[in-house]
Write an enzyme that holds these catalytic residues in place. Structure first.
Site, mmCIF file in Angstrom:
data_model
loop_
_atom_site.group_PDB
_atom_site.id
_atom_site.type_symbol
_atom_site.label_atom_id
_atom_site.label_comp_id
_atom_site.label_asym_id
_atom_site.label_seq_id
_atom_site.Cartn_x
_atom_site.Cartn_y
_atom_site.Cartn_z
ATOM 1 N N ALA A 93 0.825 -1.225 0.000
ATOM 2 C CA ALA A 93 0.000 0.000 0.000
ATOM 3 C C ALA A 93 0.860 1.276 0.000
ATOM 4 O O ALA A 93 1.939 1.281 0.611
ATOM 5 C CB ALA A 93 -0.898 -0.009 1.239
ATOM 6 N N LYS A 131 15.809 -2.221 5.090
ATOM 7 C CA LYS A 131 15.782 -0.908 5.760
ATOM 8 C C LYS A 131 16.929 -0.916 6.765
ATOM 9 O O LYS A 131 17.010 -1.807 7.627
ATOM 10 C CB LYS A 131 14.451 -0.708 6.478
ATOM 11 C CG LYS A 131 13.227 -0.999 5.603
ATOM 12 C CD LYS A 131 12.932 0.098 4.592
ATOM 13 C CE LYS A 131 11.777 -0.303 3.682
ATOM 14 N NZ LYS A 131 11.515 0.636 2.596
ATOM 15 N N ASP A 185 -0.514 -10.238 7.199
ATOM 16 C CA ASP A 185 0.875 -9.933 7.549
ATOM 17 C C ASP A 185 1.778 -10.488 6.437
ATOM 18 O O ASP A 185 1.778 -11.698 6.185
ATOM 19 C CB ASP A 185 1.212 -10.596 8.901
ATOM 20 C CG ASP A 185 2.610 -10.222 9.359
ATOM 21 O OD1 ASP A 185 3.484 -9.962 8.498
ATOM 22 O OD2 ASP A 185 2.839 -10.182 10.576
ATOM 23 N N GLY A 212 0.503 1.387 -3.305
ATOM 24 C CA GLY A 212 0.503 0.649 -4.573
ATOM 25 C C GLY A 212 1.510 1.109 -5.623
ATOM 26 O O GLY A 212 1.380 0.743 -6.783
HETATM 27 C C1 LIG Z 1 7.098 1.960 2.427
HETATM 28 S S1 LIG Z 1 5.439 1.433 2.442
HETATM 29 C C2 LIG Z 1 5.281 0.636 0.899
HETATM 30 C C3 LIG Z 1 5.093 1.555 -0.246
HETATM 31 C C4 LIG Z 1 4.781 0.799 -1.521
HETATM 32 N N1 LIG Z 1 5.938 0.006 -1.961
HETATM 33 C C5 LIG Z 1 4.420 1.747 -2.630
HETATM 34 O O1 LIG Z 1 5.194 1.846 -3.588
HETATM 35 O O2 LIG Z 1 3.350 2.386 -2.551
HETATM 36 C C6 LIG Z 1 5.485 0.112 3.546
HETATM 37 C C7 LIG Z 1 4.190 -0.645 3.645
HETATM 38 O O3 LIG Z 1 4.457 -1.851 4.321
HETATM 39 C C8 LIG Z 1 3.332 -2.195 5.077
HETATM 40 N N2 LIG Z 1 3.753 -3.156 6.094
HETATM 41 C C9 LIG Z 1 4.651 -3.015 7.091
HETATM 42 N N3 LIG Z 1 4.755 -4.154 7.790
HETATM 43 C C10 LIG Z 1 3.921 -5.040 7.192
HETATM 44 C C11 LIG Z 1 3.605 -6.391 7.430
HETATM 45 N N4 LIG Z 1 4.181 -7.069 8.419
HETATM 46 N N5 LIG Z 1 2.721 -6.987 6.611
HETATM 47 C C12 LIG Z 1 2.134 -6.331 5.590
HETATM 48 N N6 LIG Z 1 2.406 -5.031 5.313
HETATM 49 C C13 LIG Z 1 3.287 -4.403 6.114
HETATM 50 C C14 LIG Z 1 2.821 -0.867 5.618
HETATM 51 O O4 LIG Z 1 1.436 -0.970 5.924
HETATM 52 C C15 LIG Z 1 3.110 0.081 4.457
HETATM 53 O O5 LIG Z 1 1.955 0.243 3.656
#
Ligand SMILES: C[S@@+](CC[C@H](N)C(=O)[O-])C[C@H]1O[C@@H](n2cnc3c(N)ncnc32)[C@H](O)[C@@H]1O
Length: 355
Positions: A222, A306, A261, A224
Site C-alpha cells: 500500500a 531498511k 501480515d 501501490g
Molecule cells: C514503504 S510502504 C510501501 C510503499 C509501496 N511500496 C508503494 O510503492 O506504494 C510500507 C508498507 O508496508 C506495510 N507493512 C509493514 N509491515 C507489514 C507487514 N508485516 N505486513 C504487511 N504489510 C506491512 C505498511 O502498511 C506500508 O503500507
C-alpha cells in the site's frame, strides 16, 4: 597513465563511511591496500592505494556491479586546480601519453552545493568533447577497448580527471538513471522499483523477465507504487498489506488485495516475482527471502533492506551473507545483487534470481 593514482567513488550523501568500508574490504580481497579520504555528507570519497598503479587495476579487476554503496567510480588524478582562462589546455597537459577514449562525461557531487555545478558541467563537457574530437583523442573503438574519460567537478577551478571502462561502471551520469515520475502512480516509491529493474535487469531481457501475463506478489504494497509498476507491465499482482490500496489500481482488475501480515503470507502457487517494501528489521526480511527461495515460491525477488542508524554497511553485508549461505548450503544456483539506489534513503535494494 602515471598520474592516475586514486579512486573517486560517488555515493549517497551521508553514506561515505559505508562506501569506504565496502571499497576497502573489496579491494583488500584483491590484494589492493590503501586508505580512504572522506568528509561526511560530501557525496563522494577517495581511496588512495599504497601502490599508485593499483588505482587503474582496481577499476578493471573489481566488478562494479558487486558494490552496494558506490553509485559511480573512476580511477583518477589528484585534485587539479585549473586557471579559468585555460582549463582545457591544462587538462590536455595532464593527459600526455594517455590512450584515446570513446566518450567524455563531466560529473559533480549529488549534493545541494554540487547540483549548482550542473549547468557548468554540461557546457564544459560539450566544449571538451569538441576539442578532443579535433585533437583525435576522442575516437571510435571496439567495445572491449572502450574507455570513458570522466571528470568530477568540485568547483569551476577544481577538478578530478579520471578514466573508467564503461562496461565496468554505472551507465548513467553520476550513477543516477533519470526517471520521470509517472503522473498516475499512487506513490513516489514507484520509482524505486523501476530504478531497481534498470540496475539489475539488462534492458534486452525486460520483455521476457517482466512479461505481460506474469504473476507477482507485492509484500507491503500500500498504497501501490510498486504494484502499479507490475500492473503497467501487464502482470497480475497479489498486493499484501493491511493498509488501503489505490482505487484506480484496484479497478484495473489485475490486483487482488490481501489484508494479511506479509511476513506470514504464503502464495497458493509459485509466482514469477516477489517484491517487498515492508519496513522491519533487515535480518527478518532476509530470512523471509530465504524461505521464499528455498520453497521455490518465486523466480525472482526485489526487496528492500531498511538499514539501522548505525553499522549500516555491516548489517547489509551480514544480511547478504545470510542469504548466500542458506542458498549455497541447499545447492541452489542464484544471482544476488544489492545497490543503494538514488531513490533509496536509509535502505538498500536487493535482487535475487534463482537460476
Ligand atoms: C514503504 S510502504 C510501501 C510503499 C509501496 N511500496 C508503494 O510503492 O506504494 C510500507 C508498507 O508496508 C506495510 N507493512 C509493514 N509491515 C507489514 C507487514 N508485516 N505486513 C504487511 N504489510 C506491512 C505498511 O502498511 C506500508 O503500507
Amino acid at each position: 597513465m602515471q598520474n592516475i593514482t586514486r579512486l573517486l567513488l560517488q555515493c549517497r550523501a551521508g553514506f561515505e563511511k559505508e562506501a569506504a568500508g565496502e571499497i576497502s574490504d573489496r579491494l583488500s580481497a584483491l590484494g589492493i591496500y590503501g586508505y580512504c579520504q572522506l568528509q561526511d555528507d560530501q557525496g563522494y570519497l577517495l581511496f588512495i592505494p599504497h601502490d599508485p598503479g593499483d588505482a587503474w587495476r582496481a577499476v578493471q579487476e573489481l566488478q562494479f556491479d558487486e558494490l552496494v554503496f558506490v553509485r559511480q567510480w573512476m580511477a583518477c588524478t589528484d585534485l587539479l586546480s585549473l586557471a579559468r582562462d585555460d582549463r582545457i589546455g591544462q587538462l590536455q597537459a595532464q593527459m600526455d601519453g594517455w590512450p584515446g577514449f570513446t566518450e567524455v562525461w563531466v560529473e559533480y557531487p549529488d549534493t545541494t552545493d554540487g547540483r549548482e555545478l550542473a549547468a557548468f558541467s554540461r557546457k564544459f563537457g560539450s566544449a571538451l568533447a569538441q576539442q578532443f574530437k579535433r585533437d583525435g583523442r576522442l575516437q571510435r573503438r571496439a567495445p572491449g577497448d572502450a574507455l570513458r574519460l570522466q571528470l568530477f567537478v568540485v568547483s569551476g577551478e577544481q577538478i578530478y580527471l579520471g578514466v573508467v571502462p564503461p562496461a565496468n561502471s554505472a551507465p548513467w551520469l553520476q550513477g543516477i538513471p533519470r526517471l520521470k515520475f509517472p503522473k498516475d502512480a499512487p506513490s513516489r516509491s514507484t520509482l524505486k522499483l523501476e530504478e531497481a529493474w534498470h540496475w539489475f535487469l539488462p534492458s534486452a531481457e525486460w520483455e521476457r523477465r517482466l512479461a505481460a501475463g506474469g504473476t507477482a506478489v507485492d509484500l507491503g504494497a500500500a498504497p501501490g507504487g510498486w504494484t502499479w509498476q507490475l500492473v503497467r507491465r501487464g502482470m497480475f499482482v497479489t498486493a499484501v498489506d493491511n493498509g488501503p490500496m489505490n482505487d484506480d489500481l484496484m479497478a484495473t482488475g489485475q490486483v487482488e488485495h490481501c489484508r494479511e501480515d506479509g511476513y506470514l503470507y504464503r502464495p497458493d502457487k509459485p509466482v514469477d516475482w516477489m517484491v517487498c517494501d515492508m519496513v522491519d528489521k533487515p535480518a527478518r526480511t532476509a530470512a523471509m527471502v530465504v524461505e521464499w527461495a528455498l520453497n521455490g515460491w518465486c523466480r525472482e525477488a526485489i526487496f528492500n533492506l531498511k538499514l539501522p542508524m548505525k553499522q549500516r554497511y555491516k548489517e547489509t553485508a551480514s544480511c547478504l551473507q545470510l542469504i548466500d549461505e542458506a542458498l549455497v548450503e541447499q545447492g541452489l544456483p542464484y544471482e544476488l545483487r544489492a545497490k543503494q539506489l538514488y531513490h533509496d534513503r536509509e535502505e538498500v535494494t536487493c535482487h535475487l534470481r534463482l537460476l
